[in-house]
Design an enzyme around this catalytic site. Structure first.
Site, PDB file in Angstrom:
ATOM      1  N   GLU A  80       0.512  -1.324  -0.169  1.00 30.24           N
ATOM      2  CA  GLU A  80       0.166  -0.173   0.376  1.00 30.24           C
ATOM      3  C   GLU A  80       0.790   1.017  -0.111  1.00 30.24           C
ATOM      4  OE1 GLU A  80      -3.454   2.234   3.314  1.00 30.24           O
ATOM      5  OE2 GLU A  80      -1.823  -0.117   3.741  1.00 30.24           O
ATOM      6  N   ASP A 182      16.010  -1.546  12.266  1.00 28.55           N
ATOM      7  CA  ASP A 182      16.893  -0.435  11.494  1.00 28.55           C
ATOM      8  C   ASP A 182      16.439   0.290  11.263  1.00 28.55           C
ATOM      9  OD1 ASP A 182      18.824   0.465   9.834  1.00 28.55           O
ATOM     10  OD2 ASP A 182      17.023  -0.705   8.297  1.00 28.55           O
TER      11      ASP A 182
END
Length: 275
Positions: A80, A182
């Protein structure tokens, strides 16, 4: 016309109208793809789209905002599209709230162990996630020791010194929290002063402080960010340096000597000497 864009359209059973690169793309190609049916989606390749999709779903299962995975195979992840407006500077506190929610997730079966269901990679740098029952062992072997053969010899010697000291510097068995892994500002989408998406995960289960530490590698989060999970525990500055060191080592290997001063600084902050 991009092969990745065409492949994304095919995965969604639609025709391709247009595409454009999105910001970033240092270690993977990421495109905004316009489909003939009027949809806009994000397509990304990379070392392991299937694993990245699983990580996004794990984050989303906590209630955290993540782009919905629309399609995935071994060559591409299609997600999306979530517009981003403004900067993280307007919503650090909200990011802290989101992370606190993510960090409540535990490994399957409620076991106290650290790792993930498989290894991963950041570009050409392998990310080893083999399960370990000791947190200092996991960090020594899978976040520091894996770099020894790939860094200058003086850096390797300092890393070995630090690895031997980790049982005294890190908690032995912290609650194994689900980590983004991360976390930096480029991997957080924001709009209307709220976090609207966590992207580009490198998930595993570990000490929640890892995400808190790495968020400060390229930014200076305010107190509201850190306080979302409660006061930081004594000794956090050294632990933050140890956790940030992994990010610095990955960047040293990916992008070269520009990141050596960062590695040296975190080694010094962790008490492993100058390199």
């Amino acid at each position: 016309m991009s092969r990745l864009a065409r492949h994304a359209a095919t995965l969604l059973g639609s025709g391709l109208w247009n595409w454009q690169p999105l910001q970033g793309g240092d270690i993977a190609q990421t495109l905004l793809v316009y489909l003939n049916d009027g949809r806009r989606v994000v397509a990304k390749n990379g070392p392991d789209p299937l694993t990245e999709a699983a990580m996004l779903r794990a984050l989303g299962a906590t209630g955290a905002p993540v782009p919905t995975v629309l399609a995935v195979d071994a060559d591409a992840l299609v997600m999306e599209y979530r517009p981003t407006e403004g900067t993280l500077a307007t919503c650090w506190g909200d990011l802290g709230r989101v992370l606190a929610q993510v960090h409540e997730a535990r490994p399957e079966g409620g076991l106290t162990r650290y790792g993930w269901t498989g290894d991963y990679a950041l570009g050409a740098v392998s990310v080893r996630n083999t399960w370990a029952d000791s947190w200092p062992q996991f960090w020594a072997e899978h976040r520091l020791g894996v770099h020894l053969a790939h860094v200058p010899i003086d850096v390797a010697h300092s890393l070995e010194t630090l690895m031997r000291r980790l049982p005294d510097l890190l908690p032995a068995m912290p609650a194994p929290a689900l980590l983004h892994g991360d976390l930096w500002s480029g991997n957080v989408l924001v709009a209307n002063r709220r976090v609207t998406g966590l992207i580009d995960p490198c998930c595993y289960y570990g000490h929640a402080e890892v995400d808190l530490a790495t968020a400060g590698v390229f930014s200076q989060p305010p107190a509201a960010f850190y306080m979302a999970e409660g006061p930081l525990e004594a000794g956090y500055a050294v632990r933050f340096a140890i956790y940030r060191l992994w990010i610095a080592l990955v960047h040293l290997r990916l992008f070269g000597a520009t990141y050596r001063p960062m590695v040296a600084q975190y080694l010094a902050d962790a008490g492993a000497g100058q390199v």
